[in-house]
Design a protein around this motif. Structure first.
Motif, PDB file in Angstrom:
ATOM      1  N   THR A 192      -3.001  -2.888   7.888  1.00 17.43           N
ATOM      2  CA  THR A 192      -2.414  -1.547   7.953  1.00 17.43           C
ATOM      3  C   THR A 192      -3.035  -0.747   9.091  1.00 17.43           C
ATOM      4  N   LEU A 193      -2.192  -0.082   9.856  1.00 13.46           N
ATOM      5  CA  LEU A 193      -2.651   0.779  10.944  1.00 13.46           C
ATOM      6  C   LEU A 193      -2.790   2.214  10.445  1.00 13.46           C
ATOM      7  N   TRP A 194      -3.989   2.765  10.655  1.00 12.71           N
ATOM      8  CA  TRP A 194      -4.289   4.160  10.339  1.00 12.71           C
ATOM      9  C   TRP A 194      -4.618   4.889  11.641  1.00 12.71           C
ATOM     10  N   PRO A 195      -4.642   6.214  11.638  1.00  9.43           N
ATOM     11  CA  PRO A 195      -5.023   6.937  12.854  1.00  9.43           C
ATOM     12  C   PRO A 195      -6.421   6.570  13.358  1.00  9.43           C
ATOM     13  N   MET A 250       0.846  -1.197   0.000  1.00  9.27           N
ATOM     14  CA  MET A 250       0.000   0.000   0.000  1.00  9.27           C
ATOM     15  C   MET A 250       0.879   1.244   0.000  1.00  9.27           C
ATOM     16  N   VAL A 251       0.468   2.264  -0.761  1.00  8.38           N
ATOM     17  CA  VAL A 251       1.234   3.496  -0.863  1.00  8.38           C
ATOM     18  C   VAL A 251       1.285   4.205   0.493  1.00  8.38           C
ATOM     19  N   TRP A 252       2.476   4.736   0.830  1.00  6.20           N
ATOM     20  CA  TRP A 252       2.697   5.499   2.049  1.00  6.20           C
ATOM     21  C   TRP A 252       2.551   4.653   3.317  1.00  6.20           C
ATOM     22  N   SER A 253       2.739   3.360   3.220  1.00 13.24           N
ATOM     23  CA  SER A 253       2.714   2.518   4.405  1.00 13.24           C
ATOM     24  C   SER A 253       4.061   1.828   4.570  1.00 13.24           C
ATOM     25  N   ILE A 254       4.451   1.607   5.821  1.00 12.97           N
ATOM     26  CA  ILE A 254       5.763   1.065   6.138  1.00 12.97           C
ATOM     27  C   ILE A 254       5.589  -0.276   6.838  1.00 12.97           C
ATOM     28  N   PRO A 255       6.162  -1.363   6.294  1.00 10.82           N
ATOM     29  CA  PRO A 255       6.064  -2.659   6.974  1.00 10.82           C
ATOM     30  C   PRO A 255       6.921  -2.662   8.236  1.00 10.82           C
ATOM     31  N   ILE A 256       6.354  -3.118   9.353  1.00  8.87           N
ATOM     32  CA  ILE A 256       7.101  -3.126  10.618  1.00  8.87           C
ATOM     33  C   ILE A 256       7.239  -4.524  11.200  1.00  8.87           C
ATOM     34  N   ALA A 257       6.429  -5.474  10.729  1.00  4.72           N
ATOM     35  CA  ALA A 257       6.503  -6.831  11.279  1.00  4.72           C
ATOM     36  C   ALA A 257       5.761  -7.791  10.357  1.00  4.72           C
ATOM     37  N   ARG A 258       6.049  -9.072  10.546  1.00  2.00           N
ATOM     38  CA  ARG A 258       5.308 -10.134   9.867  1.00  2.00           C
ATOM     39  C   ARG A 258       4.864 -11.121  10.941  1.00  2.00           C
ATOM     40  N   ILE A 259       3.565 -11.286  11.070  1.00  5.55           N
ATOM     41  CA  ILE A 259       3.004 -12.164  12.095  1.00  5.55           C
ATOM     42  C   ILE A 259       2.162 -13.243  11.421  1.00  5.55           C
ATOM     43  N   ALA A 260       2.576 -14.490  11.595  1.00  6.88           N
ATOM     44  CA  ALA A 260       1.837 -15.635  11.057  1.00  6.88           C
ATOM     45  C   ALA A 260       1.536 -15.472   9.568  1.00  6.88           C
ATOM     46  N   GLY A 261       2.520 -14.959   8.831  1.00  8.28           N
ATOM     47  CA  GLY A 261       2.367 -14.825   7.388  1.00  8.28           C
ATOM     48  C   GLY A 261       1.693 -13.549   6.931  1.00  8.28           C
ATOM     49  N   THR A 262       1.273 -12.696   7.852  1.00 12.71           N
ATOM     50  CA  THR A 262       0.614 -11.430   7.510  1.00 12.71           C
ATOM     51  C   THR A 262       1.535 -10.261   7.848  1.00 12.71           C
ATOM     52  N   VAL A 263       1.745  -9.385   6.871  1.00 16.20           N
ATOM     53  CA  VAL A 263       2.608  -8.219   7.078  1.00 16.20           C
ATOM     54  C   VAL A 263       1.825  -7.124   7.805  1.00 16.20           C
ATOM     55  N   VAL A 264       2.400  -6.607   8.871  1.00 16.85           N
ATOM     56  CA  VAL A 264       1.799  -5.488   9.609  1.00 16.85           C
ATOM     57  C   VAL A 264       2.445  -4.205   9.109  1.00 16.85           C
ATOM     58  N   ARG A 265       1.628  -3.299   8.622  1.00 15.03           N
ATOM     59  CA  ARG A 265       2.121  -2.029   8.083  1.00 15.03           C
ATOM     60  C   ARG A 265       1.596  -0.855   8.907  1.00 15.03           C
TER      61      ARG A 265
END
Length: 369
Positions: A77-80, A1-16
């Motif tokens: 993805t985490l948003w405000p 996703m544009v303007w999102s930064i990956p910070i972790a991978r949990i159980a095969g899912t990328v957390v951005r």
């Protein structure tokens, strides 16, 4: 996703983390700094980080529940305003959607219960009504925030969790498209109320209302589209009257073709009619700036594009198109020869035409010949 930064991978899912979330943390730090200085700013940021850790856990409740039904989730993805799990698809069976929808809030119930019962947190008035009040204990505020997340997410405003529960219940009594239409209308009404309340209570509710309205409209259209296209082959939507470039063509010839044709994508085929690549109009303009009119199209065309068969289901082809994020799909016959192209634009045109026919609304399809 544009303007999102990956910070972790949990159980095969990328957390951005979306960039706006980081800006939100900066804003929180500044707001608390004005109230109580450095210590308050640090405590405010830590509380928000812990709160959004609970939001991530909430989203993984949905993710693990969906995984039981073979639905993968590439990223979240985490948003405000919260978290968004990118499920490959939404369960169409009402019971499955119901379980996936309630799995998220159930995680927050467990977190709140652990904080209150196991740790013995006391949910005083300040914790329940003033989450930003540093005088209330941080863990008490976190427990109260999880209770708030449960109550807020179960508001029947589609596509929030409560709205999905509503659609699942409605779909047990009517078809999926009609249930989605009703749930989306209720969600849009709730979005208007959010925005109205935001004018007097908290401006963030206006943002949430806008998000809910747009998301409800988009998913309602997507479900209607899937219903319209279900059972149709690719040949029903593809462009078959297309102009193609040969492997010996130059950019000068491509320009001539672009000026006399209405296409935006030009397949490149060999003498046997097999596709070699695709030259887009935008790609052609860039190539002309970087090269010259005598440049071969083979040097600038897009290669390794996804292909589909003309008799393949349109629904599966759309999934391939979205997953590949390609400008077009090359449609082949049994001899692997190019017979057409499929783009999001011509699929949308077909959708507008078919959705304008009353017999297609709410799942009452017309026969296709």
């Amino acid at each position: 996703m544009v303007w999102s930064i990956p910070i972790a991978r949990i159980a095969g899912t990328v957390v951005r983390v979306h960039v706006t979330f980081l800006l939100f943390l900066v804003w929180i730090a500044g707001a608390y700094w004005r109230i109580g200085g450095q210590d308050a700013a640090i405590e405010g940021v830590v509380f928000i980080v812990l709160l959004f850790a609970c939001v991530v856990a909430h989203e993984f409740g949905h993710i693990f529940a969906a995984r039981r039904y073979g639905i993968k989730t590439p990223d979240v993805t985490l948003w405000p305003i919260g978290g968004v799990a990118n499920l490959e698809r939404i369960p169409e069976k009402p019971r499955e959607e119901l379980i996936v929808a309630v799995a998220g809030p159930a995680v927050n119930v467990v977190i709140a219960a652990l904080l209150v019962l196991v740790l013995g947190m006391d949910l005083d008035t300040a914790a329940m009504t003033e989450l930003e009040n540093p005088r209330a204990g941080m863990m008490a505020r976190l427990a109260a925030a999880n209770i708030f997340l449960v109550l807020f997410n179960l508001i029947p405003a589609f596509p929030m969790d409560g709205g999905r529960v509503l659609r699942a219940v409605l779909a047990m009594r009517m078809n999926h498209v009609a249930a989605t239409h009703i749930a989306a209308r209720i969600g849009q009404g709730a979005a208007f109320l959010f925005a109205l309340a935001g004018l007097f209570i908290n401006p963030m509710l206006i943002v949430i209302g806008l998000f809910v309205y747009l998301a409800a409209s988009a998913e309602s259209q997507q479900v209607a589209f899937k219903d319209v296209t279900r059972g149709l082959p690719v040949r029903a939507a593809m462009m078959n009257s297309i102009e193609a470039l040969t492997t010996s063509a130059t950019l000068d010839e491509a320009v001539d073709l672009m000026l006399r044709a209405s296409q935006k994508e030009f397949p490149v085929v060999d003498g046997a009619g097999h596709p070699r690549g695709l030259l887009t109009r935008d790609g052609l303009i860039v190539a002309l700036r970087q090269g010259g009119p005598s440049t071969s199209v083979l040097e600038v065309m897009k290669q390794d594009l996804p292909t589909v068969r003309d008799g393949q289901s349109l629904e599966s082809a759309l999934h391939v198109l979205n997953r590949a994020k390609a400008p077009a799909l090359l449609v082949l016959n049994e001899a692997q020869q190019l017979v057409g192209i499929l783009t999001s634009e011509n699929i949308g045109e077909m959708m507008m035409v078919r959705s304008a026919q009353p017999d297609w609304r709410f799942g009452r399809k017309r026969s296709y010949a």
